[in-house]
Design a protein around this motif. Structure first.
Motif, PDB file in Angstrom:
ATOM      1  N   LEU A 165      53.774  48.583  59.038  1.00  0.00           N
ATOM      2  CA  LEU A 165      52.515  48.144  58.461  1.00  0.00           C
ATOM      3  C   LEU A 165      51.964  49.243  57.561  1.00  0.00           C
ATOM      4  O   LEU A 165      52.047  50.434  57.901  1.00  0.00           O
ATOM      5  N   TYR A 166      51.409  48.854  56.404  1.00  0.00           N
ATOM      6  CA  TYR A 166      50.833  49.826  55.485  1.00  0.00           C
ATOM      7  C   TYR A 166      49.417  49.434  55.112  1.00  0.00           C
ATOM      8  O   TYR A 166      49.093  48.239  55.017  1.00  0.00           O
ATOM      9  N   GLN A 167      48.578  50.442  54.885  1.00  0.00           N
ATOM     10  CA  GLN A 167      47.324  50.210  54.207  1.00  0.00           C
ATOM     11  C   GLN A 167      47.641  49.973  52.727  1.00  0.00           C
ATOM     12  O   GLN A 167      48.335  50.769  52.099  1.00  0.00           O
ATOM     13  N   GLY A 175      41.082  47.421  36.944  1.00  0.00           N
ATOM     14  CA  GLY A 175      42.021  48.476  37.291  1.00  0.00           C
ATOM     15  C   GLY A 175      41.476  49.520  38.236  1.00  0.00           C
ATOM     16  O   GLY A 175      42.158  50.512  38.528  1.00  0.00           O
ATOM     17  N   LEU A 176      40.261  49.323  38.747  1.00  0.00           N
ATOM     18  CA  LEU A 176      39.672  50.251  39.706  1.00  0.00           C
ATOM     19  C   LEU A 176      39.941  49.772  41.125  1.00  0.00           C
ATOM     20  O   LEU A 176      40.124  48.582  41.372  1.00  0.00           O
ATOM     21  N   THR A 177      39.967  50.703  42.073  1.00  0.00           N
ATOM     22  CA  THR A 177      40.245  50.328  43.453  1.00  0.00           C
ATOM     23  C   THR A 177      39.038  49.622  44.057  1.00  0.00           C
ATOM     24  O   THR A 177      37.886  49.973  43.792  1.00  0.00           O
ATOM     25  N   LYS A 178      39.320  48.618  44.870  1.00  0.00           N
ATOM     26  CA  LYS A 178      38.257  47.851  45.527  1.00  0.00           C
ATOM     27  C   LYS A 178      38.229  48.126  47.019  1.00  0.00           C
ATOM     28  O   LYS A 178      37.270  48.647  47.545  1.00  0.00           O
ATOM     29  N   THR A 179      39.310  47.765  47.688  1.00  0.00           N
ATOM     30  CA  THR A 179      39.368  47.903  49.145  1.00  0.00           C
ATOM     31  C   THR A 179      40.774  48.295  49.559  1.00  0.00           C
ATOM     32  O   THR A 179      41.706  48.297  48.745  1.00  0.00           O
ATOM     33  N   GLU A 180      40.935  48.643  50.824  1.00  0.00           N
ATOM     34  CA  GLU A 180      42.254  48.790  51.432  1.00  0.00           C
ATOM     35  C   GLU A 180      42.346  47.788  52.569  1.00  0.00           C
ATOM     36  O   GLU A 180      41.376  47.553  53.293  1.00  0.00           O
ATOM     37  N   GLN A 181      43.505  47.169  52.710  1.00  0.00           N
ATOM     38  CA  GLN A 181      43.725  46.234  53.811  1.00  0.00           C
ATOM     39  C   GLN A 181      45.142  46.402  54.331  1.00  0.00           C
ATOM     40  O   GLN A 181      46.022  46.895  53.625  1.00  0.00           O
ATOM     41  N   LEU A 196      55.033  38.534  42.851  1.00  0.00           N
ATOM     42  CA  LEU A 196      54.682  39.700  43.651  1.00  0.00           C
ATOM     43  C   LEU A 196      53.601  40.542  42.967  1.00  0.00           C
ATOM     44  O   LEU A 196      52.844  41.261  43.631  1.00  0.00           O
ATOM     45  N   PHE A 197      53.495  40.402  41.629  1.00  0.00           N
ATOM     46  CA  PHE A 197      52.591  41.256  40.860  1.00  0.00           C
ATOM     47  C   PHE A 197      51.399  40.496  40.289  1.00  0.00           C
ATOM     48  O   PHE A 197      50.737  40.977  39.375  1.00  0.00           O
ATOM     49  N   GLN A 198      51.119  39.320  40.849  1.00  0.00           N
ATOM     50  CA  GLN A 198      50.024  38.517  40.297  1.00  0.00           C
ATOM     51  C   GLN A 198      48.662  39.166  40.497  1.00  0.00           C
ATOM     52  O   GLN A 198      47.715  38.868  39.769  1.00  0.00           O
ATOM     53  N   ASN A 199      48.544  40.079  41.458  1.00  0.00           N
ATOM     54  CA  ASN A 199      47.293  40.808  41.673  1.00  0.00           C
ATOM     55  C   ASN A 199      47.430  42.269  41.270  1.00  0.00           C
ATOM     56  O   ASN A 199      46.810  43.151  41.852  1.00  0.00           O
ATOM     57  N   ASP A 200      48.244  42.527  40.247  1.00  0.00           N
ATOM     58  CA  ASP A 200      48.504  43.876  39.748  1.00  0.00           C
ATOM     59  C   ASP A 200      49.510  44.574  40.668  1.00  0.00           C
ATOM     60  O   ASP A 200      50.249  43.932  41.397  1.00  0.00           O
ATOM     61  N   ALA A 201      49.517  45.893  40.636  1.00  0.00           N
ATOM     62  CA  ALA A 201      50.513  46.662  41.380  1.00  0.00           C
ATOM     63  C   ALA A 201      50.335  46.515  42.890  1.00  0.00           C
ATOM     64  O   ALA A 201      49.220  46.336  43.393  1.00  0.00           O
ATOM     65  N   GLN A 202      51.453  46.598  43.592  1.00  0.00           N
ATOM     66  CA  GLN A 202      51.427  46.793  45.037  1.00  0.00           C
ATOM     67  C   GLN A 202      51.276  48.295  45.260  1.00  0.00           C
ATOM     68  O   GLN A 202      52.139  49.080  44.872  1.00  0.00           O
ATOM     69  N   ILE A 203      50.164  48.716  45.865  1.00  0.00           N
ATOM     70  CA  ILE A 203      49.901  50.135  46.065  1.00  0.00           C
ATOM     71  C   ILE A 203      49.771  50.395  47.560  1.00  0.00           C
ATOM     72  O   ILE A 203      48.867  49.872  48.215  1.00  0.00           O
ATOM     73  N   LEU A 204      50.681  51.197  48.093  1.00  0.00           N
ATOM     74  CA  LEU A 204      50.710  51.482  49.524  1.00  0.00           C
ATOM     75  C   LEU A 204      50.231  52.899  49.791  1.00  0.00           C
ATOM     76  O   LEU A 204      50.623  53.849  49.103  1.00  0.00           O
TER      77      LEU A 204
END
Length: 290
Positions: A165-167, A175-181, A196-204
């Motif tokens: 599991l990742y945050q 392009g600014l960070t909103k939340t972590e989940q 896979l990229f419809q909400n921009d980058a996957q950032i772990l």
């Protein structure tokens, strides 16, 4: 001007503009994205002195406001080749009048590429050459790899190790960070699909990992690449959307974009790094091609 390194496994080319890796060939297969400007005009840029976007493309430092665009300026600066052997090339960028307009710090940025069989080892060293001022910065890499994302060609899969599991950092439309989940998406190999990229980058958020590996491989096992980040804070995985482009970027980051609620003061920027006068810090990642 490009610099070429070659061994028994790989032939690679690095452009002095941005010290950017622009080609990796193994067994006749080109791995690096061709920088087609109709999709994405870069190959594998170095990100410095910020990663991601600043709120309103600006920040404040010691009472002054400076403008800087996404991922900083190093990718558009001319580096100097300072050392070359059969299996290693080392490049240097020094602060200059142009960088001082965006970033009022005295620094040296050294990028080295070393070939070891089917591996490319990349080291990025930041030096604070000031005698009195602390250096505030972030750094990262953004290599793009040729990857078919559509069903009419051999599909590819993406695997993150450790599989856990990742945050996950969520980006807004600005392009600014909103939340972590929490995400469980990478507990198993993922089929590389455009959606896979419809909400921009996957950032772990991978800060808990001393080492994070991400592998893209063709399902027929005819080619693949593994990026290993060493003590990186974040891992970005990105391609264009909604435009269909046949590349995926695997990005080790030591920094992240501003949040939507930042003060704008550089010292308060999320994950900003600080380097005392005269000190240096090296960041590294490895690429394995198969």
């Amino acid at each position: 001007m490009t610099v070429e390194l070659r061994n028994d496994q790989l032939t690679i080319k690095i452009d002095e503009l941005g010290a950017e890796l622009v080609s990796v060939v193994r067994s006749g297969h080109e791995y690096i994205w061709n920088a087609d400007p109709a999709h994405w005009k870069r190959h594998a840029p170095i990100l410095f002195p910020i990663v991601g976007k600043l709120k309103n493309n600006q920040y404040q430092y010691q009472g002054q406001t400076y403008r800087m665009f996404q991922h900083g300026f190093a990718r558009d600066q001319q580096f100097q080749l300072i050392s070359k052997t059969a299996d290693q090339a080392v490049f240097l960028l020094e602060s200059n009048n142009e960088t001082k307009e965006m970033y009022p710090f005295d620094f040296e940025l050294v990028i080295s590429y070393t070939l070891r069989h089917a591996h490319v080892e990349v080291q990025m060293t930041v030096l604070n050459v000031s005698e009195s001022d602390e250096l505030l910065y972030a750094i990262g890499a953004h290599p793009g790899f040729r990857v078919p994302l559509e069903k009419d060609v051999t599909p590819a899969t993406l695997t993150v190790t450790p599989a856990t599991l990742y945050q996950q950092v969520q980006l807004g439309t600005d392009g600014l960070t909103k939340t972590e989940q929490i995400t469980d998406l990478f507990q198993q190999p993922v089929s590389l699909q455009h959606l896979l990229f419809q909400n921009d980058a996957q950032i772990l958020n991978v800060k808990m990992n001393p080492k994070t590996e991400v592998t893209i491989a063709a399902s027929d096992h005819k080619w693949g690449v593994t990026l290993t980040g060493i003590h990186n804070d974040y891992l970005g995985i990105w391609s264009t959307y909604p435009q269909v482009s046949n590349f995926v970027c695997l990005e080790p980051w030591w920094g992240v974009a501003d949040s939507e609620t930042v003060s704008g003061n550089l010292a308060d920027k999320p994950d900003i790094r600080k380097l005392r006068p005269g000190a240096k810090k090296t960041f590294e990642f490895q690429l394995k091609f198969f």
